[in-house]
Design a protein around this motif. Structure first.
Motif, short mmCIF file in Angstrom:
data_model
loop_
_atom_site.label_atom_id
_atom_site.label_comp_id
_atom_site.label_asym_id
_atom_site.label_seq_id
_atom_site.Cartn_x
_atom_site.Cartn_y
_atom_site.Cartn_z
N VAL A 9 4.02 136.81 15.76
CA VAL A 9 3.52 135.53 15.26
C VAL A 9 2.70 134.89 16.38
O VAL A 9 3.17 134.79 17.51
CB VAL A 9 4.69 134.60 14.86
CG1 VAL A 9 4.16 133.25 14.37
CG2 VAL A 9 5.57 135.26 13.80
N LEU A 11 0.85 131.44 17.46
CA LEU A 11 0.81 130.01 17.13
C LEU A 11 -0.38 129.35 17.81
O LEU A 11 -0.61 129.58 19.01
CB LEU A 11 2.11 129.34 17.60
CG LEU A 11 3.40 130.00 17.10
CD1 LEU A 11 4.59 129.52 17.88
CD2 LEU A 11 3.59 129.68 15.64
N ALA A 35 -0.64 131.31 12.83
CA ALA A 35 -0.19 129.99 12.40
C ALA A 35 -0.93 128.87 13.12
O ALA A 35 -1.29 129.00 14.29
CB ALA A 35 1.32 129.86 12.65
N THR A 39 -5.24 125.69 8.02
CA THR A 39 -4.89 126.97 7.37
C THR A 39 -6.08 127.61 6.66
O THR A 39 -6.11 128.82 6.49
CB THR A 39 -3.73 126.79 6.36
OG1 THR A 39 -3.90 125.56 5.68
CG2 THR A 39 -2.39 126.82 7.04
N LEU A 60 -0.47 130.90 8.16
CA LEU A 60 0.66 130.04 7.81
C LEU A 60 0.51 128.69 8.51
O LEU A 60 0.05 128.63 9.65
CB LEU A 60 1.96 130.73 8.28
CG LEU A 60 3.29 130.09 7.89
CD1 LEU A 60 3.45 129.97 6.38
CD2 LEU A 60 4.46 130.90 8.47
N PHE A 62 1.36 125.47 10.55
CA PHE A 62 2.28 125.16 11.66
C PHE A 62 1.73 123.97 12.45
O PHE A 62 0.56 123.96 12.82
CB PHE A 62 2.42 126.37 12.60
CG PHE A 62 3.12 126.02 13.89
CD1 PHE A 62 4.50 125.85 13.91
CD2 PHE A 62 2.40 125.86 15.07
CE1 PHE A 62 5.15 125.51 15.10
CE2 PHE A 62 3.05 125.53 16.26
CZ PHE A 62 4.42 125.35 16.27
N PHE A 73 9.66 126.79 9.24
CA PHE A 73 8.52 127.62 9.61
C PHE A 73 8.98 129.03 10.02
O PHE A 73 8.41 130.03 9.58
CB PHE A 73 7.73 126.95 10.75
CG PHE A 73 6.74 127.86 11.41
CD1 PHE A 73 5.55 128.19 10.77
CD2 PHE A 73 7.01 128.44 12.65
CE1 PHE A 73 4.64 129.07 11.37
CE2 PHE A 73 6.12 129.31 13.24
CZ PHE A 73 4.93 129.62 12.61
N CYS A 77 8.11 132.75 8.42
CA CYS A 77 7.62 133.91 9.19
C CYS A 77 8.44 135.15 8.84
O CYS A 77 7.91 136.25 8.62
CB CYS A 77 7.70 133.65 10.69
SG CYS A 77 6.59 132.41 11.29
#
Ligand SMILES: NC(=O)c1ccc[n+]([C@@H]2O[C@H](COP(=O)([O-])OP(=O)(O)OC[C@H]3O[C@@H](n4cnc5c(N)ncnc54)[C@H](OP(=O)(O)O)[C@@H]3O)[C@@H](O)[C@H]2O)c1
Length: 251
Positions: A9, A11, A35, A39, A60, A62, A73, A77
């Protein structure tokens, strides 16, 4: 970086460095969640990564400051990636003009909420899950600005400095569980954050070079890495200047 779970993931995925890093992970066969706040744009970035690599890549929502939503969140994931991800890379950050922040505490609060509180919120929740599983990697982009407070950047720098200390402790805690914690200190990078700044070319990494260096640092299981090696030595010198002299300098 354990290869047993090839999912990650990222971020703060709208950052051009995060995008370059996503391409590195995907090229190595990782399924990804990208994320961040925008988005729609991150959806386009995820589609591009997928087309280039044929690896699953999902956007996604975030927000680092929405700490009340971070467990939800993480559950999202897991649902997308079919289980607890192999690793997390934190690329989000906020740096307003220092002079503006000196006049407006809401900007200072946002620096702390985003860079420190938001990062710690995610890392603590991920740490508990990785510790229970006994594997995983957490990599966080902090800053050389966190190595020593300077008058021109100490509000942002202190949020990253606190994060550096936090990550030292987290690494110490998670070592026994086989979980890797990598602190990335980028130095200058050519991104939206530094747009319009007059940065020395030799000390400034392109997003692609930064993405490669960060990926290699994670892959090699580094504790701490500077994106361009010169920064380690520059910061060694800056840290060695005695405080009585440092306080007179215009840095
Ligand atoms: N560029 C440099 O020279 C440099 C040097 C040292 C460290 N760094 C660090 O490197 C990382 C990447 O930054 P960058 O240079 O690529 O700058 P950037 O383009 O400004 O990227 C920062 C990203 O953080 C995201 N972000 C900010 N607040 C957020 C929040 N509350 N929730 C979720 N995401 C949020 C931004 O999202 P939006 O797109 O939605 O605004 C943006 O995509 C940051 O941690 C930064 O502090 C950069």
């Amino acid at each position: 970086m354990g290869d047993s779970v090839k999912t990650a993931v990222i971020l703060g995925a709208r950052s051009v460095v995060a995008q370059a890093l996503a391409r590195e992970f995907a090229a190595e066969g990782y399924a990804l969640v990208l994320a961040g706040r925008d988005t729609e744009e991150i959806g386009r970035i995820a589609a591009d990564v997928h087309i280039r690599s044929q690896q699953p890549c999902t956007a996604l929502a975030f927000d680092a400051t929405d700490v009340g939503n971070h467990d939800t969140f993480l559950a999202q994931c897991e649902e997308i990636l079919g289980g607890l991800p192999g690793g997390f890379v934190l690329c989000f950050g906020y740096m307003p003009e220092q002079k503006d922040a000196e006049k407006d505490f809401t900007l200072v609060q946002r620096i702390i909420d985003t860079n420190y509180t938001g990062s710690v919120s995610i890392c603590e929740r991920v740490a508990a899950r990785f510790e229970a599983r006994g594997s995983g990697f957490i990599a966080v982009l902090t800053s050389v600005a966190g190595d020593r407070g300077r008058q021109k950047n100490y509000l942002y720098g202190s949020s990253k400095g606190a994060l550096n200390v936090y990550l030292q402790g987290l690494r110490n805690r998670l070592h026994a569980a086989g979980v890797q914690v990598t602190t990335i200190k980028p130095g200058f990078m050519d991104t939206a954050m530094t747009y319009g700044m007059d940065l020395p070319k030799a000390l400034t990494a392109s997003p692609e070079a930064a993405g490669r260096a960060i990926f290699q640092a994670i892959k090699k299981g580094r504790d701490e890495a500077y994106v361009l090696f010169m920064w380690r030595y520059i910061m060694m010198i800056i840290k060695a200047i005695p405080e009585w002299q440092f306080k007179k300098m215009d840095l």
